[in-house]
Design an enzyme around this catalytic site. Structure first.
Site, PDB file in Angstrom:
ATOM      1  N   TYR A 116       0.275  -1.354   0.025  1.00  0.00           N
ATOM      2  CA  TYR A 116       0.307  -0.177   0.150  1.00  0.00           C
ATOM      3  C   TYR A 116       1.198   1.604  -0.034  1.00  0.00           C
ATOM      4  CZ  TYR A 116      -2.724   3.637   1.310  1.00  0.00           C
ATOM      5  OH  TYR A 116      -3.865   4.716   1.766  1.00  0.00           O
ATOM      6  N   GLU A 146      -3.319   7.227  -4.288  1.00  0.00           N
ATOM      7  CA  GLU A 146      -3.678   6.261  -3.056  1.00  0.00           C
ATOM      8  C   GLU A 146      -2.801   5.180  -4.603  1.00  0.00           C
ATOM      9  OE1 GLU A 146      -5.668   5.479   0.611  1.00  0.00           O
ATOM     10  OE2 GLU A 146      -7.013   4.116  -1.397  1.00  0.00           O
TER      11      GLU A 146
END
Ligand code: GDP
Ligand code: MN
Length: 381
Positions: free
Chosen positions: A102, A190
């Site tokens: 992530y 993201e």
């Protein structure tokens, strides 16, 4: 906040040199088949909707052959996820993921700095990681003076467990994502998952949410914002946005124009207290010119539900004489006979009142009197 779809975000990722798997947006099973054949590899097909958690909702499918891709696309295109009909798909080469990471960049409101978030526990359940094992998420605040240096990036990479070539690759990846975040005025960007592959890293997913207030720097995105408003706003509200007017429709019969959100809301309340119902309200904002006021008055008067208009302006940078000129000009241009009630106070008040009087428009001294008059003229009580 303007939320780009994955395939749109990935166009910007490419512009900023962020490695992404080869992919294409399609709208038909046939196009999914063709592109898969062109790639000559297994693919991932993902629905393109402005909502998260597609994977869990069944909006991500894998296909090994063009035929399977067409079938998967057919299924996905018949789906509705969170009340949204699937119309677009992204067909992307399937990569062999060694580990799902992530990586995100957002703005930390407390410290007023960009923050880089990274975790080796990427994939679909990052929210769970954040809730249960927050220590597995690395946070790096970017000093606005110092900026993000390569050693910061290498340090983050090291903390994720990388060394040598992978550390340098991942460090460079962070630097590019940060460049994108700043360059695109992103409130959030993201990648989940950021795919670690045999020989490097690839953005398997992409999110890019752009600050609406920065769209003057990204003109190509403005249209998208207006499109994303479709359905949420009425036709006239959309028209107002295009005219750069802050306008909201209600269901009464009195038009309301004020300058500043506070005064406009207070005017709305006062009209209601006097037993009236607003058809709409429009906030002129600060420092309105007579042209802008004229545009606003014309816009509100041309709403056929507006039976009477109440203009309530506190002169400051916005001048009362300009306000008066704008009102008079609008009425002349429209040839409208609808009653207009005006309350003006502040800069060039006398001049403003005189202009209105010459043109047969009365001004009132207080907001209450103005509201009462507007309610009466609209034919209420
Ligand atoms: P999201 O659920 O909306 O975040 O959709 P994603 O694009 O992140 O895809 C969901 C999941 O599908 C990912 O977490 C991966 O596990 C898997 N996935 C997506 N792309 C690939 C790929 O190219 N290769 C492999 N092996 N898995 C993928
Ligand atoms: Mn994802």
């Amino acid at each position: 906040m303007l939320k780009l779809l994955e395939y749109e975000a990935k166009e910007y990722f490419k512009k900023y040199g962020i490695p992404t798997p080869a992919g294409k947006m399609v709208t038909t099973p046939e196009a999914a088949r063709e592109y898969t054949a062109e790639l000559g590899k297994p693919v991932v097909i993902k629905v393109q909707l402005p909502v998260g958690g597609r994977g869990k909702a069944g909006g991500v499918k894998f296909a090994d052959t063009p035929k399977e891709a067409a079938e998967a696309a057919q299924q996905l295109l018949s789906m509705t996820i969170k009340d949204l009909k699937v119309e677009k798909l992204y067909v992307e080469e399937k990569v062999d993921i060694v580990n799902e990471i992530y990586l995100g960049v957002t703005v930390d409101r407390n410290s007023k700095k960009h923050v880089i978030l990274a975790s080796s526990e990427g994939g679909m359940d990052i929210e769970e990681v954040a809730a249960e094992t927050p220590e597995r998420i690395i946070r790096h605040l970017v000093d606005p003076i110092d900026g993000l240096r390569s050693y910061h990036c290498y340090y983050i990479a090291t903390r994720l467990g990388y060394s040598g070539r992978k550390m340098r690759q991942f460090g460079a990846f962070i630097a590019k994502l940060f460049e994108l975040a700043v360059g695109m005025d992103a409130e959030l960007t993201e990648i989940n998952p950021l795919a670690e592959v045999e020989d490097g890293f690839l953005a398997a997913d992409a999110r890019l949410n752009v600050d609406n207030n920065s769209l003057f720097r990204h003109r190509e995105l403005e249209e998208k914002l207006l499109d994303s408003y479709q359905g949420e706003f009425s036709g006239r509200e959309m028209e107002a946005k295009e005219k750069d007017l802050t306008y909201v429709e209600l269901d009464g019969d009195i038009g309301i124009i004020g300058n500043g959100a506070g005064l406009t809301m207070a005017t709305l309340d006062t009209v209601m207290l006097q037993g009236g119902k607003a058809a709409n309200f429009l906030d002129l904002g600060g420092g309105a010119t007579s042209e802008r006021i004229s545009k606003a008055v014309k816009f509100v008067l041309s709403d056929e539900r507006t039976k009477a208009l109440f203009v309530n302006v506190l002169g400051g940078i916005t001048r009362c004489d300009h306000t008066a000129q704008g009102i008079v000009a609008a009425r002349k241009e429209l040839g409208s006979e609808k009653p207009i009630v005006v309350r003006l106070m502040g800069t060039k008040e006398e001049e403003g009142r005189a202009i209105l009087k010459e043109n047969g428009i009365d001004t009132l001294d207080t907001m209450e009197e103005g509201a009462k008059m507007a309610v009466r003229l609209a034919g209420g009580n």
